[in-house]
Motif scaffolding. Structure first.
Motif, PDB file in Angstrom:
ATOM      1  N   SER A  69       0.833  -1.205   0.000  1.00 33.02           N
ATOM      2  CA  SER A  69       0.000   0.000   0.000  1.00 33.02           C
ATOM      3  C   SER A  69       0.868   1.255   0.000  1.00 33.02           C
ATOM      4  CB  SER A  69      -0.934   0.004   1.212  1.00 33.02           C
ATOM      5  OG  SER A  69      -1.814  -1.097   1.192  1.00 33.02           O
ATOM      6  N   ILE A  70       1.964   1.206   0.760  1.00 35.19           N
ATOM      7  CA  ILE A  70       2.855   2.366   0.829  1.00 35.19           C
ATOM      8  C   ILE A  70       3.521   2.616  -0.527  1.00 35.19           C
ATOM      9  CG2 ILE A  70       4.981   3.254   1.857  1.00 35.19           C
ATOM     10  CD1 ILE A  70       4.175   1.816   4.447  1.00 35.19           C
ATOM     11  N   THR A  71       4.005   1.544  -1.170  1.00 37.32           N
ATOM     12  CA  THR A  71       4.615   1.734  -2.489  1.00 37.32           C
ATOM     13  C   THR A  71       3.582   2.219  -3.501  1.00 37.32           C
ATOM     14  OG1 THR A  71       4.272  -0.624  -3.007  1.00 37.32           O
ATOM     15  CG2 THR A  71       6.434   0.019  -2.133  1.00 37.32           C
ATOM     16  N   GLY A  72       2.334   1.785  -3.348  1.00 36.66           N
ATOM     17  CA  GLY A  72       1.282   2.285  -4.224  1.00 36.66           C
ATOM     18  C   GLY A  72       1.028   3.765  -4.008  1.00 36.66           C
ATOM     19  N   ILE A  73       0.971   4.166  -2.752  1.00 35.18           N
ATOM     20  CA  ILE A  73       0.741   5.582  -2.441  1.00 35.18           C
ATOM     21  C   ILE A  73       1.890   6.439  -2.967  1.00 35.18           C
ATOM     22  CG2 ILE A  73       0.598   7.233  -0.537  1.00 35.18           C
ATOM     23  CD1 ILE A  73      -0.910   5.054   1.040  1.00 35.18           C
ATOM     24  N   ILE A 169      13.490   2.666  -3.228  1.00 35.97           N
ATOM     25  CA  ILE A 169      14.218   2.042  -2.123  1.00 35.97           C
ATOM     26  C   ILE A 169      13.359   0.991  -1.435  1.00 35.97           C
ATOM     27  CG2 ILE A 169      15.180   2.491   0.165  1.00 35.97           C
ATOM     28  CD1 ILE A 169      16.179   5.188  -0.963  1.00 35.97           C
ATOM     29  N   ILE A 170      12.092   1.300  -1.201  1.00 35.44           N
ATOM     30  CA  ILE A 170      11.198   0.319  -0.573  1.00 35.44           C
ATOM     31  C   ILE A 170      11.005  -0.883  -1.489  1.00 35.44           C
ATOM     32  CG2 ILE A 170       8.842  -0.092   0.238  1.00 35.44           C
ATOM     33  CD1 ILE A 170       8.776   2.840   1.117  1.00 35.44           C
ATOM     34  N   GLY A 171      10.866  -0.627  -2.801  1.00 32.31           N
ATOM     35  CA  GLY A 171      10.716  -1.720  -3.757  1.00 32.31           C
ATOM     36  C   GLY A 171      11.906  -2.655  -3.762  1.00 32.31           C
ATOM     37  N   LYS A 172      13.101  -2.107  -3.538  1.00 30.10           N
ATOM     38  CA  LYS A 172      14.310  -2.915  -3.504  1.00 30.10           C
ATOM     39  C   LYS A 172      14.297  -3.896  -2.331  1.00 30.10           C
ATOM     40  CE  LYS A 172      18.692  -4.184  -3.765  1.00 30.10           C
ATOM     41  NZ  LYS A 172      19.151  -5.181  -4.759  1.00 30.10           N
ATOM     42  N   LYS A 173      13.747  -3.475  -1.191  1.00 31.17           N
ATOM     43  CA  LYS A 173      13.788  -4.298   0.015  1.00 31.17           C
ATOM     44  C   LYS A 173      12.562  -5.186   0.169  1.00 31.17           C
ATOM     45  CE  LYS A 173      16.803  -3.885   2.343  1.00 31.17           C
ATOM     46  NZ  LYS A 173      18.140  -4.474   2.267  1.00 31.17           N
ATOM     47  N   LEU A 174      11.567  -5.027  -0.701  1.00 33.92           N
ATOM     48  CA  LEU A 174      10.324  -5.782  -0.568  1.00 33.92           C
ATOM     49  C   LEU A 174      10.502  -7.207  -1.074  1.00 33.92           C
ATOM     50  CD1 LEU A 174       7.397  -5.360   0.368  1.00 33.92           C
ATOM     51  CD2 LEU A 174       6.823  -4.755  -1.998  1.00 33.92           C
ATOM     52  N   ALA A 175      10.180  -8.189  -0.244  1.00 37.12           N
ATOM     53  CA  ALA A 175      10.375  -9.600  -0.585  1.00 37.12           C
ATOM     54  C   ALA A 175       9.176 -10.149  -1.356  1.00 37.12           C
ATOM     55  CB  ALA A 175      10.617 -10.409   0.685  1.00 37.12           C
ATOM     56  N   VAL A 176       8.848  -9.497  -2.461  1.00 30.85           N
ATOM     57  CA  VAL A 176       7.761  -9.920  -3.346  1.00 30.85           C
ATOM     58  C   VAL A 176       8.274  -9.830  -4.770  1.00 30.85           C
ATOM     59  CG1 VAL A 176       5.398  -9.442  -4.131  1.00 30.85           C
ATOM     60  CG2 VAL A 176       6.026  -9.022  -1.742  1.00 30.85           C
ATOM     61  N   PRO A 177       7.972 -10.826  -5.632  1.00 38.77           N
ATOM     62  CA  PRO A 177       8.404 -10.735  -7.031  1.00 38.77           C
ATOM     63  C   PRO A 177       7.998  -9.401  -7.641  1.00 38.77           C
ATOM     64  CG  PRO A 177       7.463 -12.886  -6.596  1.00 38.77           C
ATOM     65  CD  PRO A 177       7.224 -12.068  -5.362  1.00 38.77           C
ATOM     66  N   PRO A 178       8.866  -8.787  -8.463  1.00 39.47           N
ATOM     67  CA  PRO A 178       8.659  -7.392  -8.882  1.00 39.47           C
ATOM     68  C   PRO A 178       7.377  -7.131  -9.663  1.00 39.47           C
ATOM     69  CG  PRO A 178      10.429  -8.434 -10.138  1.00 39.47           C
ATOM     70  CD  PRO A 178      10.110  -9.345  -9.008  1.00 39.47           C
ATOM     71  N   LEU A 232      11.920  -4.813 -12.424  1.00 37.87           N
ATOM     72  CA  LEU A 232      12.801  -5.946 -12.677  1.00 37.87           C
ATOM     73  C   LEU A 232      14.266  -5.541 -12.546  1.00 37.87           C
ATOM     74  CD1 LEU A 232      10.977  -7.579 -15.726  1.00 37.87           C
ATOM     75  CD2 LEU A 232      11.304  -8.623 -13.480  1.00 37.87           C
ATOM     76  N   SER A 233      14.606  -4.363 -13.025  1.00 36.06           N
ATOM     77  CA  SER A 233      15.993  -3.901 -12.997  1.00 36.06           C
ATOM     78  C   SER A 233      16.422  -3.491 -11.599  1.00 36.06           C
ATOM     79  CB  SER A 233      16.176  -2.734 -13.973  1.00 36.06           C
ATOM     80  OG  SER A 233      15.845  -3.115 -15.291  1.00 36.06           O
ATOM     81  N   VAL A 234      15.574  -2.727 -10.900  1.00 38.46           N
ATOM     82  CA  VAL A 234      15.915  -2.283  -9.544  1.00 38.46           C
ATOM     83  C   VAL A 234      16.128  -3.474  -8.624  1.00 38.46           C
ATOM     84  CG1 VAL A 234      14.989  -1.134  -7.492  1.00 38.46           C
ATOM     85  CG2 VAL A 234      14.853  -0.011  -9.717  1.00 38.46           C
ATOM     86  N   LYS A 235      15.326  -4.529  -8.813  1.00 36.09           N
ATOM     87  CA  LYS A 235      15.456  -5.724  -7.980  1.00 36.09           C
ATOM     88  C   LYS A 235      16.824  -6.372  -8.155  1.00 36.09           C
ATOM     89  CE  LYS A 235      12.820  -8.160  -5.151  1.00 36.09           C
ATOM     90  NZ  LYS A 235      12.068  -7.550  -4.030  1.00 36.09           N
ATOM     91  N   LYS A 236      17.392  -6.263  -9.352  1.00 34.94           N
ATOM     92  CA  LYS A 236      18.682  -6.884  -9.656  1.00 34.94           C
ATOM     93  C   LYS A 236      19.866  -5.991  -9.319  1.00 34.94           C
ATOM     94  CE  LYS A 236      17.440 -10.853 -11.589  1.00 34.94           C
ATOM     95  NZ  LYS A 236      17.903 -12.172 -11.116  1.00 34.94           N
ATOM     96  N   VAL A 237      19.782  -4.695  -9.652  1.00 31.60           N
ATOM     97  CA  VAL A 237      20.970  -3.844  -9.609  1.00 31.60           C
ATOM     98  C   VAL A 237      20.916  -2.774  -8.529  1.00 31.60           C
ATOM     99  CG1 VAL A 237      21.338  -4.214 -12.072  1.00 31.60           C
ATOM    100  CG2 VAL A 237      20.071  -2.204 -11.327  1.00 31.60           C
ATOM    101  N   GLY A 238      19.758  -2.558  -7.904  1.00 31.46           N
ATOM    102  CA  GLY A 238      19.659  -1.564  -6.851  1.00 31.46           C
ATOM    103  C   GLY A 238      19.200  -0.209  -7.356  1.00 31.46           C
ATOM    104  N   PRO A 239      18.615   0.603  -6.469  1.00 32.18           N
ATOM    105  CA  PRO A 239      18.053   1.888  -6.873  1.00 32.18           C
ATOM    106  C   PRO A 239      19.090   2.913  -7.318  1.00 32.18           C
ATOM    107  CG  PRO A 239      17.921   1.601  -4.495  1.00 32.18           C
ATOM    108  CD  PRO A 239      18.315   0.278  -5.060  1.00 32.18           C
ATOM    109  N   SER A 240      20.282   2.929  -6.708  1.00 29.99           N
ATOM    110  CA  SER A 240      21.300   3.899  -7.122  1.00 29.99           C
ATOM    111  C   SER A 240      21.777   3.619  -8.537  1.00 29.99           C
ATOM    112  CB  SER A 240      22.490   3.865  -6.153  1.00 29.99           C
ATOM    113  OG  SER A 240      22.087   4.266  -4.873  1.00 29.99           O
ATOM    114  N   TYR A 241      22.035   2.356  -8.846  1.00 28.04           N
ATOM    115  CA  TYR A 241      22.459   1.936 -10.184  1.00 28.04           C
ATOM    116  C   TYR A 241      21.408   2.316 -11.217  1.00 28.04           C
ATOM    117  CZ  TYR A 241      24.003  -1.431 -13.806  1.00 28.04           C
ATOM    118  OH  TYR A 241      24.417  -2.028 -14.970  1.00 28.04           O
TER     119      TYR A 241
END
Length: 298
Positions: A69-73, A169-178, A232-241
């Motif tokens: 919900s937070i990532t949606g908001i 950043i939250i999407g990177k740490k969320l343990a749910v398929p992207p 898909l990309s953030v999950k693999k390489v991180g938000p800074s990348y």
């Protein structure tokens, strides 16, 4: 390599969102455009997430409803309302100037919140890419950036950059398929938007063919494809990348403007070269040096 292609395509489609959004927002409020965009996108995202990731939606919704919900908001409602609201007051190119600051916000927040490392070459690459964007948007006169009088739309884009960084950043740490995470975030966002739609009249009556084309583009390319490619990309390489690639939005905005009948200048070509070189340096360095830290945290 695949993640780089995905990031390029995501930002290409987002650049089109700036231009079509500026056109469509003259007839539709930011609230309705956000709702229509993501309601249609949800119809595509749901079967895509099911066939590619086979999620158990019930368990995911029960366990992760709050962060989703937070990532949606943040990423669906907040960023889009701010973006389309900003386009009511400023031009797509001005919005792109402020959007070029987003990678810096992501890098800074990732450094403090995720403890991601920053190297000298990474910083040089980011600076080169940022200079390239500014070179494009000031038509080769970098001193103009200090003379710009930012209006309400520019300030809204600054806030949008912070919102987008937190979403990433939250999407990177969320343990749910992207793809599933995006789909669930969109679902919660559409539900949350419904009560607010009663405050504004239904906008679709009387739209022209060109406006329908713009809405269709916004519903599909920057919504379905860009968000899938980005997550898909953030999950693999991180938000800074991934964040460094946001500078490409300004480059693609200039190119699309040219294809629609505008002109592309020598400063835009030179600035585009700086952006691409900067992105190459920054992303390769982060991938090489940040990977061990990423592995250690898994």
């Amino acid at each position: 390599m695949r993640e780089k292609i995905f990031l390029v395509l995501a930002n290409l489609f987002w650049a089109g969102n700036y231009l079509f959004g500026k056109y469509v927002i003259a007839e539709i409020s930011p609230l309705w455009l956000t709702f229509i965009r993501w309601s249609v996108a949800f119809l595509f995202l749901l079967p895509i997430s099911y066939f590619l990731e086979r999620p158990r939606y019930g368990e995911i919704m029960k366990q992760f409803w709050l962060p989703l919900s937070i990532t949606g908001i943040l990423g669906i409602i907040g960023y889009n309302l701010l973006l389309y609201g900003a386009l009511e007051y400023t031009s797509p190119m001005n919005a792109a100037i402020v959007n070029a600051l987003n990678p810096a916000v992501i890098v800074i927040l990732s450094y403090f919140l995720l403890k991601e490392r920053m190297t000298f070459v990474n910083v040089v690459g980011f600076i080169l890419s940022l200079v390239g964007v500014l070179f494009i948007l000031t038509n080769g006169h970098l001193q103009w950036i200090f003379q710009t009088s930012y209006n309400r739309g520019d300030l809204m884009m600054l806030i949008a950059g912070v919102v987008w960084a937190l979403y990433s950043i939250i999407g990177k740490k969320l343990a749910v398929p992207p793809i599933t995470a995006t789909t669930c975030s969109v679902f919660f966002s559409v539900i949350l938007l419904l009560p607010f739609l009663l405050l504004q009249p239904f906008p679709l009556a009387g739209l022209s063919g060109k406006e329908w084309i713009g809405i269709s583009y916004i519903c599909l390319f920057p919504s379905v494809f860009s968000f899938l490619f980005w997550n898909l990309s953030v999950k693999k390489v991180g938000p800074s990348y991934a964040g460094i690639y946001l500078n490409l939005i300004a480059v693609f905005t200039a190119i699309i403007t040219f294809l629609l009948g505008g002109k592309i200048s020598a400063p835009q070509l030179i600035g585009g070269a700086f952006v691409l070189i900067g992105v190459y340096l920054a992303t390769n360095v982060r991938k090489t040096e940040a990977s061990p830290a990423k592995d250690a945290s898994m």
